[in-house]
Design a protein around this motif. Structure first.
Motif, mmCIF file in Angstrom:
data_model
loop_
_atom_site.group_PDB
_atom_site.id
_atom_site.type_symbol
_atom_site.label_atom_id
_atom_site.label_comp_id
_atom_site.label_asym_id
_atom_site.label_seq_id
_atom_site.Cartn_x
_atom_site.Cartn_y
_atom_site.Cartn_z
ATOM 1 N N GLU A 37 -4.010 8.868 3.531
ATOM 2 C CA GLU A 37 -5.464 7.834 3.863
ATOM 3 C C GLU A 37 -4.666 6.298 3.362
ATOM 4 O O GLU A 37 -4.883 5.869 3.996
ATOM 5 C CB GLU A 37 -6.628 7.740 2.978
ATOM 6 C CG GLU A 37 -7.330 6.820 2.683
ATOM 7 C CD GLU A 37 -7.988 6.330 2.373
ATOM 8 O OE1 GLU A 37 -9.170 5.464 1.630
ATOM 9 O OE2 GLU A 37 -8.885 8.000 1.132
ATOM 10 N N ILE A 38 -4.006 6.142 2.648
ATOM 11 C CA ILE A 38 -3.359 4.850 2.095
ATOM 12 C C ILE A 38 -1.867 5.015 3.196
ATOM 13 O O ILE A 38 -2.157 3.310 3.127
ATOM 14 C CB ILE A 38 -2.861 5.342 0.985
ATOM 15 C CG1 ILE A 38 -3.475 5.280 -0.411
ATOM 16 C CG2 ILE A 38 -2.616 3.849 -0.085
ATOM 17 C CD1 ILE A 38 -3.559 6.080 -1.612
ATOM 18 N N ASN A 39 -1.247 5.622 3.246
ATOM 19 C CA ASN A 39 -1.058 5.265 4.480
ATOM 20 C C ASN A 39 -0.520 5.165 6.177
ATOM 21 O O ASN A 39 -0.552 3.916 6.822
ATOM 22 C CB ASN A 39 0.343 6.683 4.716
ATOM 23 C CG ASN A 39 1.865 6.214 3.722
ATOM 24 O OD1 ASN A 39 2.168 6.277 3.391
ATOM 25 N ND2 ASN A 39 2.003 7.942 3.384
ATOM 26 N N PHE A 40 -2.272 4.703 6.102
ATOM 27 C CA PHE A 40 -2.767 5.087 7.096
ATOM 28 C C PHE A 40 -3.487 4.137 7.352
ATOM 29 O O PHE A 40 -3.517 3.336 8.636
ATOM 30 C CB PHE A 40 -3.970 6.457 8.104
ATOM 31 C CG PHE A 40 -4.188 5.849 9.016
ATOM 32 C CD1 PHE A 40 -3.885 5.202 9.944
ATOM 33 C CD2 PHE A 40 -5.876 5.846 8.831
ATOM 34 C CE1 PHE A 40 -4.358 5.295 11.304
ATOM 35 C CE2 PHE A 40 -6.402 5.642 10.502
ATOM 36 C CZ PHE A 40 -5.624 5.425 11.569
ATOM 37 N N SER A 41 -4.024 3.673 5.774
ATOM 38 C CA SER A 41 -4.627 2.050 5.629
ATOM 39 C C SER A 41 -3.055 0.956 5.916
ATOM 40 O O SER A 41 -3.917 0.127 6.638
ATOM 41 C CB SER A 41 -4.884 1.850 4.520
ATOM 42 O OG SER A 41 -5.958 2.930 4.652
ATOM 43 N N GLY A 42 -1.610 1.218 5.544
ATOM 44 C CA GLY A 42 -0.729 0.150 5.776
ATOM 45 C C GLY A 42 -0.390 0.385 7.262
ATOM 46 O O GLY A 42 -0.534 -0.752 8.151
ATOM 47 N N ASP A 43 -0.557 1.189 7.832
ATOM 48 C CA ASP A 43 -0.773 1.188 8.998
ATOM 49 C C ASP A 43 -1.684 0.782 10.418
ATOM 50 O O ASP A 43 -0.746 -0.431 10.992
ATOM 51 C CB ASP A 43 -0.871 2.613 10.460
ATOM 52 C CG ASP A 43 0.788 3.900 9.630
ATOM 53 O OD1 ASP A 43 1.554 3.988 9.122
ATOM 54 O OD2 ASP A 43 0.468 5.265 9.959
ATOM 55 N N ILE A 44 -2.814 0.588 9.481
ATOM 56 C CA ILE A 44 -3.835 -0.502 10.011
ATOM 57 C C ILE A 44 -3.399 -2.230 10.199
ATOM 58 O O ILE A 44 -3.494 -2.767 11.009
ATOM 59 C CB ILE A 44 -4.887 0.389 9.644
ATOM 60 C CG1 ILE A 44 -5.119 1.394 9.929
ATOM 61 C CG2 ILE A 44 -6.217 -1.093 10.185
ATOM 62 C CD1 ILE A 44 -6.922 2.263 9.200
ATOM 63 N N LEU B 221 0.702 -1.172 0.142
ATOM 64 C CA LEU B 221 0.452 0.227 0.167
ATOM 65 C C LEU B 221 0.567 1.510 0.229
ATOM 66 O O LEU B 221 0.921 1.901 -0.478
ATOM 67 C CB LEU B 221 -1.034 -0.133 1.425
ATOM 68 C CG LEU B 221 -1.953 -0.764 0.622
ATOM 69 C CD1 LEU B 221 -2.775 -1.217 2.485
ATOM 70 C CD2 LEU B 221 -3.294 -0.132 0.501
ATOM 71 N N ARG B 222 1.851 1.124 0.296
ATOM 72 C CA ARG B 222 2.437 2.353 1.303
ATOM 73 C C ARG B 222 3.310 2.633 -0.134
ATOM 74 O O ARG B 222 3.843 3.481 -1.031
ATOM 75 C CB ARG B 222 3.288 2.143 2.109
ATOM 76 C CG ARG B 222 3.328 2.340 3.359
ATOM 77 C CD ARG B 222 3.885 2.717 5.056
ATOM 78 N NE ARG B 222 3.201 2.243 5.885
ATOM 79 C CZ ARG B 222 3.272 1.053 6.468
ATOM 80 N NH1 ARG B 222 3.862 0.029 6.611
ATOM 81 N NH2 ARG B 222 2.614 0.858 7.021
ATOM 82 N N GLU B 223 3.895 1.190 -0.706
ATOM 83 C CA GLU B 223 5.125 1.754 -2.174
ATOM 84 C C GLU B 223 3.929 2.627 -3.444
ATOM 85 O O GLU B 223 5.060 2.885 -3.866
ATOM 86 C CB GLU B 223 4.808 0.337 -2.870
ATOM 87 C CG GLU B 223 6.338 0.024 -1.333
ATOM 88 C CD GLU B 223 6.609 -1.448 -1.942
ATOM 89 O OE1 GLU B 223 6.640 -2.227 -2.478
ATOM 90 O OE2 GLU B 223 7.647 -2.004 -0.778
ATOM 91 N N ARG B 224 2.506 1.652 -3.672
ATOM 92 C CA ARG B 224 1.701 1.796 -4.438
ATOM 93 C C ARG B 224 0.771 3.442 -4.322
ATOM 94 O O ARG B 224 -0.108 3.984 -4.625
ATOM 95 C CB ARG B 224 0.617 0.613 -4.902
ATOM 96 C CG ARG B 224 1.709 0.087 -4.879
ATOM 97 C CD ARG B 224 1.072 -1.304 -5.132
ATOM 98 N NE ARG B 224 1.542 -2.623 -5.857
ATOM 99 C CZ ARG B 224 1.368 -3.676 -5.924
ATOM 100 N NH1 ARG B 224 -0.368 -3.789 -5.770
ATOM 101 N NH2 ARG B 224 2.017 -4.821 -5.997
ATOM 102 N N ARG B 225 1.316 4.303 -3.360
ATOM 103 C CA ARG B 225 0.335 4.865 -2.042
ATOM 104 C C ARG B 225 0.302 6.041 -3.751
ATOM 105 O O ARG B 225 -1.423 6.872 -3.574
ATOM 106 C CB ARG B 225 0.653 5.441 -0.903
ATOM 107 C CG ARG B 225 2.315 6.595 -1.800
ATOM 108 C CD ARG B 225 3.055 7.036 -0.124
ATOM 109 N NE ARG B 225 4.174 7.776 -0.245
ATOM 110 C CZ ARG B 225 5.079 7.642 -0.209
ATOM 111 N NH1 ARG B 225 4.981 5.704 -0.131
ATOM 112 N NH2 ARG B 225 6.220 8.149 -0.553
ATOM 113 N N VAL B 226 0.886 6.435 -5.190
ATOM 114 C CA VAL B 226 1.232 7.258 -5.467
ATOM 115 C C VAL B 226 -0.191 7.390 -6.215
ATOM 116 O O VAL B 226 -0.655 8.075 -7.319
ATOM 117 C CB VAL B 226 2.473 8.036 -6.139
ATOM 118 C CG1 VAL B 226 2.134 8.580 -7.511
ATOM 119 C CG2 VAL B 226 2.971 8.261 -5.571
ATOM 120 N N GLU B 227 0.289 6.169 -6.803
ATOM 121 C CA GLU B 227 -1.462 5.528 -8.296
ATOM 122 C C GLU B 227 -2.326 4.989 -7.535
ATOM 123 O O GLU B 227 -3.351 6.017 -8.208
ATOM 124 C CB GLU B 227 -0.143 4.641 -8.722
ATOM 125 C CG GLU B 227 0.076 2.710 -8.572
ATOM 126 C CD GLU B 227 0.706 1.833 -8.518
ATOM 127 O OE1 GLU B 227 -0.350 1.438 -9.072
ATOM 128 O OE2 GLU B 227 1.679 1.919 -8.595
#
Length: 458
Positions: free
Chosen positions: A85-92, A60-66
């Protein structure tokens, strides 16, 4: 009711791409595949699951831009907010990978005469997740994370305007290593959702969405004797008892209200302000609202507002504001609907008659409702005069005063001197018409498990 899954750019309302729903036969194949995958997935070790879920967090973090670009086109989220949001989703996801083993360990029961007993947390089976468009990645992560770690399999039915983000989430889990059938994205029609809920292989349903949708899904789940978790929005109170800096207080309140173009369940939809600072506060809110200009979510800048998720959502909000004004509310600024797209200029609304239909409605968009009160008790009574009970916050220079008021606000979540805290470790959920059950934190891991008593006779 048939639906069309599509990417419909809210900037100009143009349909960019459409997606076919499966046939009824394919729905049966999906159910069979999910049930078959459960037989294997349930027997994997929690360490094996953690490796996969942790890898999904990394992807998720690696693909956050796309991924953020997809959300910008699908539902108008500014790309910096999308990446957050995507980084936080990775944290979850990482939170559940890190904490599931400890939380799911067998629990000994003490002082049992004649034998030994433990409580085991065992997976239930395939689950259906019905997710909304406002946080297309976060909503999925907080449903999938705990339930994949529990050993359940997941069928995702996302919002009709989020077909690419839902497919991208499925691909993340597949690339992370989940076996075939463990996580399935499906573009199901409403009739097919009912079929899935009723199917004996489905063991539970989680929905985040409108109160109306929650009522329908809960009725169907209840008829089929299935447990469900519902998060259905709110009219969160944001109480300002006093402040040393009215302008700063207004800026802080506005920043929370405009986040995600006001399309958040925990937005501060009712801002309750003490009478001695009310006029100055409203003036500051109007100035801030009028400083915002229309922006492009794919190329965002400072002091910009973005389109709502769809033209229909913007039209619905416009209708709500007009009805509120007709009932006696004052539109201080904003509230202008774009001619074609889903832009709705940030609005400040005051004097909404307490007890009116408009007062009890959730304004799911960039509308700041401000209410005047004359005492702490009046603020508490106004805050609790709601059909919802999701979150809220109380601000005061005297922390004890704020805590005393917060203690009496009837919600599933309450904050003191902060709009909202974000952490995977904090439980998320509400009371009243905001739904039931909890997501996030270790509490989410207890929603769809069999807490089995395992007794061995001496």
């Amino acid at each position: 009711m048939s639906v069309q899954y599509r990417v419909q750019n809210p900037v100009n309302n143009e349909i960019v791409e459409t997606f076919e729903s499966p046939t009824d036969e394919q729905i049966q194949e999906i159910l069979a595949k999910s049930a078959e995958a459960f037989k294997t997935w349930r027997n994997t070790t929690i360490e094996e699951r953690a490796t996969i879920v942790s890898r999904a967090a990394e992807l998720l973090r690696e693909r956050r831009v796309e991924l953020a670009k997809i959300a910008a086109e699908e539902m108008g989220k500014a790309t910096p907010q999308g990446e957050w949001e995507i980084n936080f989703s990775g944290d979850i996801l990482q939170f559940y990978a890190d904490n599931a083993a400890k939380h799911s360990a067998d629990l000994p029961i003490e002082n049992i005469d004649g034998g030994k007993a433990i409580v085991r947390r065992l997976p239930l089976g395939p689950l259906l997740g019905i997710m909304p468009w406002n946080y297309p990645y976060y909503q999925v992560a907080r449903f999938a994370g705990p339930n994949l770690m529990n050993g359940n399999t997941v069928i995702l039915k996302h919002a009709e305007i989020c077909p690419k983000s839902s497919a991208a989430m499925e691909q993340v889990f597949i690339d992370a290593g989940v076996p075939e059938g463990v996580f399935i994205n499906v573009y199901a029609t409403h009739e097919q959702i009912s079929t899935i809920i009723a199917d004996r292989r489905i063991q539970g349903v989680s929905l985040t969405g409108s109160e109306r949708a929650g009522s329908i899904v809960a009725a169907q789940a209840g008829k089929a004797l299935k447990k469900c978790v519902l998060e259905l929005g709110g009219t969160d109170a944001y109480i300002i008892l006093d402040t040393a800096d009215v302008k700063a207080a207004a800026e802080e309140a506005w920043a929370k209200r405009i986040e995600n173009v006001g399309q958040a369940c925990t937005s501060n939809k009712r801002i309750i302000v003490m009478a001695d600072i009310y006029d100055e506060f409203v003036d500051e809110m109007v100035k801030i609202a009028e400083s915002f200009t229309k922006g492009d979510p794919r190329n965002s800048g400072a002091n910009e507002y973005y389109p709502m998720s769809s033209r229909q959502a913007a039209e619905n909000l416009n209708d709500q504001v007009q009805r509120a004004v007709a009932a006696g509310a004052k539109l201080r600024t904003g509230g202008v609907l774009d001619e074609q797209g889903a832009y709705f200029s940030p609005a400040v609304l005051t004097d909404v008659p307490v007890g009116s239909d408009s007062y009890y409605e959730e304004f799911f968009g960039p509308v700041a409702e401000v209410y005047k009160v004359n005492s702490d008790q009046e603020a508490i009574e106004l805050a609790n005069n709601s059909n919802y009970g999701l979150g809220g916050s109380v601000f005061a220079q005297d922390e004890e005063r704020a805590k005393q008021v917060a203690d009496k606000v009837e919600t599933g979540m309450i904050h003191v001197n902060l709009g909202q805290a974000f952490s995977p470790a904090l439980p998320f959920g509400g009371i009243k018409n905001s739904g039931f059950g909890r997501e996030l934190s270790v509490l989410a891991m207890d929603e769809f498990v069999n807490k089995q008593t395992f007794y061995v006779n001496d």
